[in-house]
Design a protein around this motif. Structure first.
Motif, short mmCIF file in Angstrom:
data_model
loop_
_atom_site.label_atom_id
_atom_site.label_comp_id
_atom_site.label_asym_id
_atom_site.label_seq_id
_atom_site.Cartn_x
_atom_site.Cartn_y
_atom_site.Cartn_z
N ILE A 194 0.96 -1.21 0.15
CA ILE A 194 -0.01 0.01 0.03
C ILE A 194 0.82 1.13 -0.05
O ILE A 194 0.47 2.20 -0.70
N LYS A 195 2.02 1.17 0.74
CA LYS A 195 2.84 2.35 0.85
C LYS A 195 3.56 2.31 -0.72
O LYS A 195 3.95 3.96 -1.21
N GLN A 196 3.90 1.42 -1.23
CA GLN A 196 4.68 1.45 -2.65
C GLN A 196 3.48 2.04 -3.54
O GLN A 196 3.91 2.88 -4.24
N VAL A 197 2.28 1.91 -3.47
CA VAL A 197 1.22 2.31 -4.15
C VAL A 197 1.10 3.81 -3.98
O VAL A 197 1.01 4.51 -4.99
N GLY A 198 1.17 4.40 -2.79
CA GLY A 198 1.07 5.74 -2.52
C GLY A 198 2.33 6.41 -3.20
O GLY A 198 2.22 7.64 -3.77
N GLN A 199 3.50 5.94 -3.15
CA GLN A 199 4.76 6.35 -3.58
C GLN A 199 4.27 6.39 -5.27
O GLN A 199 4.88 7.36 -5.80
N ILE A 251 -2.73 16.15 -1.10
CA ILE A 251 -1.38 16.46 -0.26
C ILE A 251 -1.41 17.75 0.64
O ILE A 251 -2.49 18.35 0.56
N VAL A 252 -0.57 17.92 1.33
CA VAL A 252 -0.14 18.88 1.89
C VAL A 252 0.72 19.85 1.34
O VAL A 252 1.79 19.46 0.68
N ILE A 293 0.56 11.79 0.71
CA ILE A 293 0.19 10.96 1.91
C ILE A 293 1.28 10.06 2.50
O ILE A 293 1.40 9.83 3.58
N SER A 294 2.05 9.37 1.37
CA SER A 294 2.93 8.43 1.84
C SER A 294 4.21 8.92 2.18
O SER A 294 5.28 8.28 2.45
N GLY A 295 4.31 10.33 2.01
CA GLY A 295 5.67 11.07 2.47
C GLY A 295 6.46 11.18 1.29
O GLY A 295 7.53 12.13 1.53
N GLY A 296 6.13 10.97 0.09
CA GLY A 296 6.78 11.52 -1.10
C GLY A 296 6.42 12.93 -1.27
O GLY A 296 5.37 13.38 -0.96
N SER A 297 7.25 13.64 -2.02
CA SER A 297 6.99 15.02 -2.21
C SER A 297 7.47 15.44 -3.50
O SER A 297 8.38 14.95 -3.99
N ILE A 298 6.95 16.61 -4.08
CA ILE A 298 7.46 17.14 -5.24
C ILE A 298 7.50 18.74 -4.76
O ILE A 298 6.81 19.47 -4.29
N VAL A 338 11.67 21.31 -11.31
CA VAL A 338 10.71 20.21 -10.45
C VAL A 338 11.68 19.11 -9.79
O VAL A 338 12.35 18.38 -10.64
N ILE A 339 11.47 18.70 -8.47
CA ILE A 339 12.32 17.99 -7.98
C ILE A 339 11.21 16.76 -7.06
O ILE A 339 10.47 17.35 -6.42
N PHE A 340 11.56 15.64 -7.33
CA PHE A 340 10.84 14.50 -6.88
C PHE A 340 11.61 13.65 -5.68
O PHE A 340 12.74 13.49 -5.90
N LEU A 341 11.09 13.79 -4.54
CA LEU A 341 11.73 13.15 -3.34
C LEU A 341 10.63 11.90 -2.77
O LEU A 341 9.65 12.14 -2.58
N THR A 342 11.50 10.91 -2.59
CA THR A 342 10.40 9.63 -2.03
C THR A 342 10.43 9.98 -0.59
O THR A 342 11.15 10.59 -0.13
N GLY A 343 9.58 9.21 0.08
CA GLY A 343 9.15 9.21 1.57
C GLY A 343 10.10 8.34 2.19
O GLY A 343 9.87 8.02 3.29
N ASP A 344 10.88 7.53 1.36
CA ASP A 344 11.78 6.41 2.01
C ASP A 344 12.95 7.09 2.83
O ASP A 344 13.30 7.84 2.68
N ARG A 345 13.35 6.64 3.91
CA ARG A 345 14.08 6.91 4.98
C ARG A 345 15.13 6.06 5.01
O ARG A 345 15.42 4.89 4.95
#
Length: 163
Positions: free
Chosen positions: A39-44, A126-127, A142-147, A156-163
């Motif tokens: 589910i988290k990967q789908v959000g990403q 999104i926030v 929602i999953s923590g990834g951001s643009i 434009v920069i894409f960042l994943t929510g992976d830590r």
């Protein structure tokens, strides 16, 4: 001695049931964790898809801006209904380099800009944040990834929510 054997058999039966229950719980926990991870990967993937969509839209906007002679404001009229009726016509301010700018240098301006570019449904997922020092609009999924959209350069920069 017969009662001792009966007690041993009952104890072994109880251990078998406990062992089977533990194995069942392990299997279920593995399935649950793998399900929630997917589910988290789908959000990403969703925020990644929106990133690609934003890049394509920015390319179209820049092309229209160049074709129309580099105006200060560009008319966006691509959202329409199936019957050909245009849903809304909006204008977006353009930078000298050919990328869209928010009308206000604030969170509200960033939210309005992404709503004009990607649609209203995206802004509900999104926030939005704005850094006034760097001029960066950040859209966090929602999953923590951001643009991140840099209003000073159009980058434009894409960042994943992976830590």
């Amino acid at each position: 001695m017969l009662s001792q054997q009966k007690s041993d058999i009952e104890l072994l039966t109880l251990f078998r049931k406990i062992f089977a229950l533990v194995i069942l719980l392990l299997v279920l926990s593995y399935l649950a964790f793998s399900h929630f991870d997917s589910i988290k990967q789908v959000g990403q993937q969703s925020i990644k898809t929106e990133h690609n969509r934003l890049l394509n839209i920015l390319g179209v906007i820049r092309s229209q801006w160049l074709i129309k002679g580099r105006p200060e404001q560009l008319k966006l009229d691509w959202r329409s209904h199936l019957d050909g009726e245009i849903e809304s016509i909006s204008y977006v301010s353009m930078a000298v380099g050919g990328w869209p700018l928010p009308d206000e240098t604030s969170v509200a301006g960033c939210r309005d800009l992404i709503e004009e570019l990607l649609g209203e449904s995206y802004t509900q997922q999104i926030v939005t944040k704005f850094n006034s020092n760097t001029g960066v609009c950040r859209y966090i999924g929602i999953s923590g990834g951001s643009i991140s959209y840099q209003t000073t350069s159009g980058r434009v920069i894409f960042l994943t929510g992976d830590r």
